[in-house]
Design a protein around this motif. Sequence first.
Motif, PDB file in Angstrom:
ATOM      1  N   UNK A  52       0.779  -1.274   0.043  1.00 32.13           N
ATOM      2  CA  UNK A  52       0.001  -0.040  -0.028  1.00 32.13           C
ATOM      3  C   UNK A  52       0.911   1.358   0.050  1.00 32.13           C
ATOM      4  N   UNK A  53       1.890   1.517   0.728  1.00 32.12           N
ATOM      5  CA  UNK A  53       2.421   2.875   0.936  1.00 32.12           C
ATOM      6  C   UNK A  53       3.384   3.149  -0.599  1.00 32.12           C
ATOM      7  N   UNK A  54       3.772   2.115  -1.150  1.00 33.90           N
ATOM      8  CA  UNK A  54       4.606   2.435  -2.491  1.00 33.90           C
ATOM      9  C   UNK A  54       3.207   2.652  -3.540  1.00 33.90           C
ATOM     10  N   UNK A  55       2.319   1.957  -3.431  1.00 33.25           N
ATOM     11  CA  UNK A  55       1.209   2.387  -4.631  1.00 33.25           C
ATOM     12  C   UNK A  55       0.642   3.659  -4.326  1.00 33.25           C
ATOM     13  N   UNK A  56       0.719   4.123  -3.101  1.00 34.76           N
ATOM     14  CA  UNK A  56      -0.134   5.444  -2.919  1.00 34.76           C
ATOM     15  C   UNK A  56       0.699   6.442  -3.569  1.00 34.76           C
ATOM     16  N   UNK A  57       1.890   6.443  -3.935  1.00 34.36           N
ATOM     17  CA  UNK A  57       2.659   7.145  -4.546  1.00 34.36           C
ATOM     18  C   UNK A  57       2.347   6.944  -6.073  1.00 34.36           C
ATOM     19  N   UNK A  58       1.673   6.169  -6.734  1.00 29.05           N
ATOM     20  CA  UNK A  58       1.468   6.371  -7.958  1.00 29.05           C
ATOM     21  C   UNK A  58       0.337   7.016  -8.514  1.00 29.05           C
ATOM     22  N   UNK A  59       0.185   7.471  -9.597  1.00 32.27           N
ATOM     23  CA  UNK A  59      -0.850   8.245  -9.985  1.00 32.27           C
ATOM     24  C   UNK A  59      -2.292   7.662  -9.772  1.00 32.27           C
ATOM     25  N   UNK A  60      -3.344   8.272  -9.682  1.00 32.05           N
ATOM     26  CA  UNK A  60      -4.781   7.773  -9.603  1.00 32.05           C
ATOM     27  C   UNK A  60      -4.820   6.800  -8.545  1.00 32.05           C
ATOM     28  N   UNK A  61      -4.033   6.821  -7.702  1.00 34.51           N
ATOM     29  CA  UNK A  61      -4.255   5.510  -6.620  1.00 34.51           C
ATOM     30  C   UNK A  61      -4.502   6.199  -5.413  1.00 34.51           C
ATOM     31  N   UNK A  62      -5.133   6.087  -4.260  1.00 33.82           N
ATOM     32  CA  UNK A  62      -5.631   6.579  -3.215  1.00 33.82           C
ATOM     33  C   UNK A  62      -6.072   5.308  -2.056  1.00 33.82           C
ATOM     34  N   UNK A  63      -5.887   5.757  -0.716  1.00 30.82           N
ATOM     35  CA  UNK A  63      -6.218   4.902   0.407  1.00 30.82           C
ATOM     36  C   UNK A  63      -7.856   4.584   0.029  1.00 30.82           C
ATOM     37  N   UNK A  64      -7.980   3.417   0.668  1.00 31.12           N
ATOM     38  CA  UNK A  64      -9.537   2.919   0.858  1.00 31.12           C
ATOM     39  C   UNK A  64      -9.620   3.075   2.118  1.00 31.12           C
ATOM     40  N   UNK A  65     -10.773   3.753   2.445  1.00 33.31           N
ATOM     41  CA  UNK A  65     -11.397   4.280   3.513  1.00 33.31           C
ATOM     42  C   UNK A  65     -12.567   3.821   3.942  1.00 33.31           C
ATOM     43  N   UNK A  66     -12.964   3.041   4.962  1.00 33.64           N
ATOM     44  CA  UNK A  66     -14.350   2.738   5.333  1.00 33.64           C
ATOM     45  C   UNK A  66     -14.530   2.841   6.909  1.00 33.64           C
ATOM     46  N   UNK A  67     -15.767   3.739   7.096  1.00 35.38           N
ATOM     47  CA  UNK A  67     -16.013   3.812   8.463  1.00 35.38           C
ATOM     48  C   UNK A  67     -14.743   5.043   9.405  1.00 35.38           C
ATOM     49  N   UNK A  68     -14.233   5.652   8.138  1.00 27.73           N
ATOM     50  CA  UNK A  68     -13.218   6.641   8.902  1.00 27.73           C
ATOM     51  C   UNK A  68     -11.757   5.839   9.089  1.00 27.73           C
ATOM     52  N   UNK A  69     -11.756   4.549   8.713  1.00 29.44           N
ATOM     53  CA  UNK A  69     -10.362   4.077   8.859  1.00 29.44           C
ATOM     54  C   UNK A  69      -9.949   3.555   7.471  1.00 29.44           C
ATOM     55  N   UNK A  70      -8.622   3.670   7.329  1.00 24.83           N
ATOM     56  CA  UNK A  70      -7.811   3.148   6.105  1.00 24.83           C
ATOM     57  C   UNK A  70      -7.977   1.573   6.169  1.00 24.83           C
ATOM     58  N   UNK A  71      -8.317   0.924   5.037  1.00 25.36           N
ATOM     59  CA  UNK A  71      -8.432  -0.496   5.102  1.00 25.36           C
ATOM     60  C   UNK A  71      -6.645  -0.778   4.671  1.00 25.36           C
ATOM     61  N   UNK A  72      -6.238  -1.555   5.353  1.00 26.36           N
ATOM     62  CA  UNK A  72      -4.799  -2.037   5.338  1.00 26.36           C
ATOM     63  C   UNK A  72      -4.641  -2.671   3.845  1.00 26.36           C
ATOM     64  N   UNK A  73      -4.903  -3.416   3.441  1.00 23.46           N
ATOM     65  CA  UNK A  73      -4.692  -4.210   2.228  1.00 23.46           C
ATOM     66  C   UNK A  73      -5.212  -3.930   0.845  1.00 23.46           C
ATOM     67  N   UNK A  74      -5.938  -2.849   0.908  1.00 29.21           N
ATOM     68  CA  UNK A  74      -6.620  -2.267  -0.245  1.00 29.21           C
ATOM     69  C   UNK A  74      -6.214  -0.770  -0.704  1.00 29.21           C
ATOM     70  N   UNK A  75      -6.253  -0.843  -1.992  1.00 28.57           N
ATOM     71  CA  UNK A  75      -6.221   0.720  -2.386  1.00 28.57           C
ATOM     72  C   UNK A  75      -7.383   1.078  -3.286  1.00 28.57           C
TER      73      UNK A  75
END
Length: 83
Positions: free
Chosen positions: A32-55
Amino acid sequence: MVGGGLSFSVGGRMVCGVTATALAVRVGADAVPALLAEPHVGPMVLGGRQVRAFVLVEPAGYAADAGLARWLRRGLAVAAGLH
């Protein structure tokens, strides 16, 4: 998928899902951390918390067939490797 999206699973493991605005892909928590640096990729957030294994991938990140195939291969590989 929570929130009214559509998800796709293999062997009982979620691989990816489609929301109203993005493609959710299982990538594994370590990636996840490396992929969040890619264009068009963001964190997956559910219920105000980031989902650890998904983007979340914006449509521009999977508009071409090759881009979509790349994300689906990644999700399938990660889901297949889970125990």
